[in-house]
Structure formats: structure tokens, C-alpha cells
Scaffold this motif. Sequence first.
Motif, PDB file in Angstrom:
ATOM      1  N   VAL A 183       0.874  -1.177   0.000  1.00 13.94           N
ATOM      2  CA  VAL A 183       0.000   0.000   0.000  1.00 13.94           C
ATOM      3  C   VAL A 183       0.907   1.221   0.000  1.00 13.94           C
ATOM      4  CG1 VAL A 183      -1.689   1.335   1.338  1.00 13.94           C
ATOM      5  CG2 VAL A 183      -1.912  -1.158   1.153  1.00 13.94           C
ATOM      6  N   ILE A 184       0.505   2.257  -0.719  1.00 12.28           N
ATOM      7  CA  ILE A 184       1.315   3.458  -0.841  1.00 12.28           C
ATOM      8  C   ILE A 184       0.573   4.648  -0.246  1.00 12.28           C
ATOM      9  CG2 ILE A 184       2.428   5.057  -2.445  1.00 12.28           C
ATOM     10  CD1 ILE A 184       2.819   2.732  -4.361  1.00 12.28           C
ATOM     11  N   ALA A 185       1.216   5.357   0.660  1.00  8.61           N
ATOM     12  CA  ALA A 185       0.683   6.604   1.193  1.00  8.61           C
ATOM     13  C   ALA A 185       1.326   7.749   0.428  1.00  8.61           C
ATOM     14  CB  ALA A 185       0.981   6.728   2.677  1.00  8.61           C
ATOM     15  N   LEU A 186       0.500   8.618  -0.139  1.00 13.71           N
ATOM     16  CA  LEU A 186       1.004   9.744  -0.926  1.00 13.71           C
ATOM     17  C   LEU A 186       1.240  10.939  -0.002  1.00 13.71           C
ATOM     18  CD1 LEU A 186       1.728  10.857  -3.708  1.00 13.71           C
ATOM     19  CD2 LEU A 186      -0.689  11.427  -4.034  1.00 13.71           C
ATOM     20  N   VAL A 187       2.506  11.266   0.217  1.00 17.59           N
ATOM     21  CA  VAL A 187       2.889  12.360   1.106  1.00 17.59           C
ATOM     22  C   VAL A 187       2.889  13.688   0.362  1.00 17.59           C
ATOM     23  CG1 VAL A 187       4.704  13.254   2.615  1.00 17.59           C
ATOM     24  CG2 VAL A 187       4.243  10.788   2.535  1.00 17.59           C
ATOM     25  N   ASP A 188       3.404  13.673  -0.868  1.00 16.07           N
ATOM     26  CA  ASP A 188       3.441  14.895  -1.675  1.00 16.07           C
ATOM     27  C   ASP A 188       3.419  14.492  -3.145  1.00 16.07           C
ATOM     28  OD1 ASP A 188       3.717  17.779  -1.966  1.00 16.07           O
ATOM     29  OD2 ASP A 188       5.689  17.326  -2.795  1.00 16.07           O
ATOM     30  N   GLY A 189       2.779  15.333  -3.954  1.00 14.11           N
ATOM     31  CA  GLY A 189       2.716  15.052  -5.380  1.00 14.11           C
ATOM     32  C   GLY A 189       1.298  14.882  -5.870  1.00 14.11           C
ATOM     33  N   LEU A 190       1.177  14.307  -7.057  1.00 12.98           N
ATOM     34  CA  LEU A 190      -0.116  14.143  -7.718  1.00 12.98           C
ATOM     35  C   LEU A 190      -0.072  12.861  -8.533  1.00 12.98           C
ATOM     36  CD1 LEU A 190      -2.865  15.617  -8.491  1.00 12.98           C
ATOM     37  CD2 LEU A 190      -1.638  16.432 -10.517  1.00 12.98           C
ATOM     38  N   VAL A 191      -1.140  12.069  -8.458  1.00 14.42           N
ATOM     39  CA  VAL A 191      -1.195  10.834  -9.236  1.00 14.42           C
ATOM     40  C   VAL A 191      -2.455  10.795 -10.085  1.00 14.42           C
ATOM     41  CG1 VAL A 191       0.161   9.515  -7.567  1.00 14.42           C
ATOM     42  CG2 VAL A 191      -2.340   9.520  -7.383  1.00 14.42           C
ATOM     43  N   LYS A 192      -2.361  10.076 -11.186  1.00  9.64           N
ATOM     44  CA  LYS A 192      -3.494   9.838 -12.071  1.00  9.64           C
ATOM     45  C   LYS A 192      -3.931   8.391 -11.918  1.00  9.64           C
ATOM     46  CE  LYS A 192      -2.769   9.267 -16.489  1.00  9.64           C
ATOM     47  NZ  LYS A 192      -2.477   9.518 -17.930  1.00  9.64           N
ATOM     48  N   PRO A 207      -6.329  -8.528  -7.179  1.00  7.11           N
ATOM     49  CA  PRO A 207      -5.413  -7.784  -8.068  1.00  7.11           C
ATOM     50  C   PRO A 207      -5.796  -6.306  -8.160  1.00  7.11           C
ATOM     51  CG  PRO A 207      -6.110  -9.852  -9.084  1.00  7.11           C
ATOM     52  CD  PRO A 207      -6.955  -9.675  -7.854  1.00  7.11           C
ATOM     53  N   ARG A 208      -4.822  -5.476  -8.507  1.00  3.75           N
ATOM     54  CA  ARG A 208      -5.071  -4.043  -8.636  1.00  3.75           C
ATOM     55  C   ARG A 208      -6.174  -3.791  -9.669  1.00  3.75           C
ATOM     56  NH1 ARG A 208      -2.167  -2.755  -4.177  1.00  3.75           N
ATOM     57  NH2 ARG A 208       0.089  -2.995  -4.463  1.00  3.75           N
ATOM     58  N   SER A 209      -7.105  -2.913  -9.326  1.00  8.68           N
ATOM     59  CA  SER A 209      -8.216  -2.615 -10.227  1.00  8.68           C
ATOM     60  C   SER A 209      -7.929  -1.446 -11.157  1.00  8.68           C
ATOM     61  CB  SER A 209      -9.482  -2.307  -9.418  1.00  8.68           C
ATOM     62  OG  SER A 209      -9.275  -1.177  -8.585  1.00  8.68           O
ATOM     63  N   ALA A 210      -6.822  -0.735 -10.935  1.00 10.55           N
ATOM     64  CA  ALA A 210      -6.490   0.431 -11.755  1.00 10.55           C
ATOM     65  C   ALA A 210      -4.975   0.646 -11.750  1.00 10.55           C
ATOM     66  CB  ALA A 210      -7.195   1.679 -11.228  1.00 10.55           C
ATOM     67  N   THR A 211      -4.521   1.431 -12.694  1.00 13.49           N
ATOM     68  CA  THR A 211      -3.114   1.831 -12.762  1.00 13.49           C
ATOM     69  C   THR A 211      -2.978   3.241 -12.194  1.00 13.49           C
ATOM     70  OG1 THR A 211      -2.619   0.449 -14.684  1.00 13.49           O
ATOM     71  CG2 THR A 211      -1.181   2.349 -14.311  1.00 13.49           C
ATOM     72  N   VAL A 212      -1.989   3.435 -11.342  1.00 19.11           N
ATOM     73  CA  VAL A 212      -1.737   4.736 -10.730  1.00 19.11           C
ATOM     74  C   VAL A 212      -0.376   5.233 -11.221  1.00 19.11           C
ATOM     75  CG1 VAL A 212      -1.449   6.006  -8.575  1.00 19.11           C
ATOM     76  CG2 VAL A 212      -3.085   4.105  -8.696  1.00 19.11           C
ATOM     77  N   THR A 213      -0.384   6.407 -11.842  1.00 16.58           N
ATOM     78  CA  THR A 213       0.817   6.972 -12.451  1.00 16.58           C
ATOM     79  C   THR A 213       1.111   8.344 -11.851  1.00 16.58           C
ATOM     80  OG1 THR A 213       0.223   5.867 -14.528  1.00 16.58           O
ATOM     81  CG2 THR A 213       1.911   7.571 -14.648  1.00 16.58           C
ATOM     82  N   ALA A 214       2.384   8.642 -11.668  1.00 18.55           N
ATOM     83  CA  ALA A 214       2.773   9.950 -11.129  1.00 18.55           C
ATOM     84  C   ALA A 214       2.500  11.038 -12.160  1.00 18.55           C
ATOM     85  CB  ALA A 214       4.244   9.945 -10.748  1.00 18.55           C
ATOM     86  N   ALA A 215       1.584  11.954 -11.837  1.00 15.41           N
ATOM     87  CA  ALA A 215       1.291  13.091 -12.718  1.00 15.41           C
ATOM     88  C   ALA A 215       2.290  14.216 -12.495  1.00 15.41           C
ATOM     89  CB  ALA A 215      -0.130  13.591 -12.485  1.00 15.41           C
TER      90      ALA A 215
END
Length: 242
Positions: free
Chosen positions: A48-57, A89-97
Motif C-alpha cells: 500500500v502506498i501513502a502519498l505524502v506529496d505530489g499528484l497521481v493519475k 489484483p489491482r483494479s487500476a493503474t496509478v501513475t505519477a502526474a
Amino acid sequence: MTHTEGNAMNFRSLVSTDVWRDLIDRGRRRTYPYKSVLLAQGESPDCVIALVDGLVKVAQSNEGGDHLTLMLRGPGEVLGEMGALLGRPRSATVTAARRCTTVVLPAHAFRGYVERHGLETVIYQLTVERLNSHERLRADLVNLPCTARVARVVSLLADEIGCPQGATGLLVELGMPRTELATMAAMRRSSVLTALGELQSAGILILGRGRLVITDLSRLRAVARGKELLGGKSHKDATPAM
């Protein structure tokens, strides 16, 4: 967030500072460059990933091979939590925007974290709210003209990732071409660009490279509810994207 209507919730908003800090302290800090993949659709839910800073799509690929953008998410989100809890399994792809600072926690450690803090209800609440938000958006788009559709999507993004800009503005960093809003609004790309141009001409937003600045949030929300723009000159071609 400083705006008050329709503020979207994320994981950080639902837990205390100490509970969020415990998650950050237990994980491994990792930085993802722009356009790198954090999670891939179909892969094993091993972390699991916690997003501390940034933006994802967040995007999904359908059976026809189309890549559909679902949402942009910002700091305070946890990513991949449902797959880790359910073992699916992952239901979506998460990419760094844009460049992202994250904390990565193994799936088994995240499950222990959730149990230790009694967060099952929080995770459920967040999941249901996201599903409801998506369904509300889909339902709203059926009956709205194109300019209202785009206003509805931009308004949702303002709730999710909007940041104050100047005295009264709200910055929405897209981290992607504006044409990708087409899949979110169920429209053709050319229609999205026309609608964005109308909103800019009306003084509701300012278009920038990979970003939007909302200058009149109340008018944007009014258009998103179907109010006519510029005396009824709003774009009426609501042809769905193919």
C-alpha cells in the motif's frame, strides 16, 4: 482546503495526526519521478502506498484496450488499500502526474496497521464515498450539455486537488494534457477544448500548461449544475466519446 462546497475526503482527512504519522513512520520512503507507475492494473496487491506529496493519475484499461482516466489524487491518499485488504489484483493503474514522495508499506503490515487502529470503518467509508462520487458523476453527465459536463469534472477536481491561488483563485494541477479530461467527462477531445475555451472566455477559469486556475468557483459550480453560460451560448454538442 479553503473552499467549502463539496470538499472531497481522503484517508488523511479521516484519521488523526498520530494515526497518520504511525503509517508514515512504519513505511519505507520512496520517490517516484513524473510519469512513473506506482501501481499497475492486474498486478498482485503486495503493498500500500501513502502519498505524502505530489499528484497521481488513476486510470483503467478496458477490454478494448482503451486507457480511461478516472481521477487525479493528491497528498493524504492511500493507494492500493482495498486490494491489500481483500487480496485482489489491482483494479487500476496509478501513475505519477508529477514527482511524488510516498511511503510504501507491505500489505501484511498495512493490514496490521488497520486492525491496530480500528480503521475498518474508515476504509469502508472512504471506499463507499469514492464509489458514490463516481456514480454521481456518471449520472450527472448523462443529462448535461458539454460545457456543463466539463464544469462538473473541473469542479470535482477542485474538491479533490484544488489549492489556493492568490486571493480568490483555486489552482488545479492536471499533470496531464487537458484533452485527457475527455474520458472523465465522457466527451470527445475537441468538445472538451471548446468547452474549456468557453469557460475561459466567461472569466470562470484560466487555462495554463498542465493546469487550470479557477477564478470564479461559484459560477463554475452553477454551470456544473446546468445553468446556461453567456446567455445560453454554452456548447450544446453533448456527443459521447467513442
